[in-house]
Design an enzyme around this catalytic site. Sequence first.
Site, PDB file in Angstrom:
ATOM      1  N   ASP A  24       0.852  -1.188   0.000  1.00 55.98           N
ATOM      2  CA  ASP A  24       0.000   0.000   0.000  1.00 55.98           C
ATOM      3  C   ASP A  24       0.885   1.234   0.000  1.00 55.98           C
ATOM      4  O   ASP A  24       1.938   1.260   0.656  1.00 55.98           O
ATOM      5  CB  ASP A  24      -0.921   0.035   1.219  1.00 55.98           C
ATOM      6  N   HIS A  81      -6.285   4.872   5.991  1.00 51.09           N
ATOM      7  CA  HIS A  81      -5.513   5.759   5.120  1.00 51.09           C
ATOM      8  C   HIS A  81      -4.097   5.991   5.620  1.00 51.09           C
ATOM      9  O   HIS A  81      -3.444   6.958   5.210  1.00 51.09           O
ATOM     10  CB  HIS A  81      -6.235   7.093   4.892  1.00 51.09           C
ATOM     11  N   ASP A 128      -3.738   0.055   6.275  1.00 54.34           N
ATOM     12  CA  ASP A 128      -4.406  -0.429   5.072  1.00 54.34           C
ATOM     13  C   ASP A 128      -3.737  -1.695   4.540  1.00 54.34           C
ATOM     14  O   ASP A 128      -4.410  -2.601   4.038  1.00 54.34           O
ATOM     15  CB  ASP A 128      -4.421   0.656   3.997  1.00 54.34           C
TER      16      ASP A 128
END
Length: 201
Positions: A16, A174, A179
Site C-alpha cells: 500500500d 488511510h 491499510d
Amino acid sequence: MPIAHRFRGFLPVVVDVETGGFNPATDALLELALCIIAMDEDGWLHPQPVQVRHIEPFPGANIEQAALEFNGIRPDHPLRPAVDEETGLRSLLNPVRQALRDTGCKRAVLVGHNAHFDLSFLNAVIARVGYKRNPFHPFSCFDTATLGGLAYGQTVLARAVTAAGLEWNSDRAHSAAYDTERTATLFCTIVNRWRHLQELE
C-alpha cells in the site's frame, strides 16, 4: 502444498502506498508499506508482520493539498522518521527477495486494493532510483477490490473488510501500515475461504 505451487510460482506480497497525488511520474510517494504472505504447514495463508517506511518526497515532487488532507500526512513534520526513496525501497525489497529464495517462488506478485495504483507508484520509484533487481512482476497483480466484489459484493476496502467479519477502525484508515494489514488479512480470508469451499465440495 508449498506456497510456490499455490500461485504458479508467485509469492503474494501486499503493498500500500500513500502519495501526494494520483500521478506516479510527478507526485510524491510519502509512505510505502508491505506485508509478505506466508503459508503454514497445513496450507492456510497468514499475513506476516507489516513493514512500513515514511518516504521523503523526491526533488521536484508534486504534492496536492487535497491528498494530504485525505491521508493526514505532514511531510515536513520534524518528528516524521522519513528516509529517501532508495533507502526505503531497498530496506523493504531485500526481505522480499529473501522470501523468494526461502519459498522457491520465482517472482513476487503485488496484492493491493485497487492494485494497479500501488503498482504504478512502486514501478515509478523503482525506475527513479535505478533499482536493478526488482522482485515484483512488472504488471501482474492480485486486486482485493475485485476479490472483495466476488466474495462479498463489496469493492470498498472498509466495506469488504466488514463484510468478511473483520474489524475496521476508521480512525486508523488511510495510513499505509493499517491499510496494508487489513488488505493482507482480507486477501488471506478470501483465499482460505475458497479453499474451505473446495474441501466441502
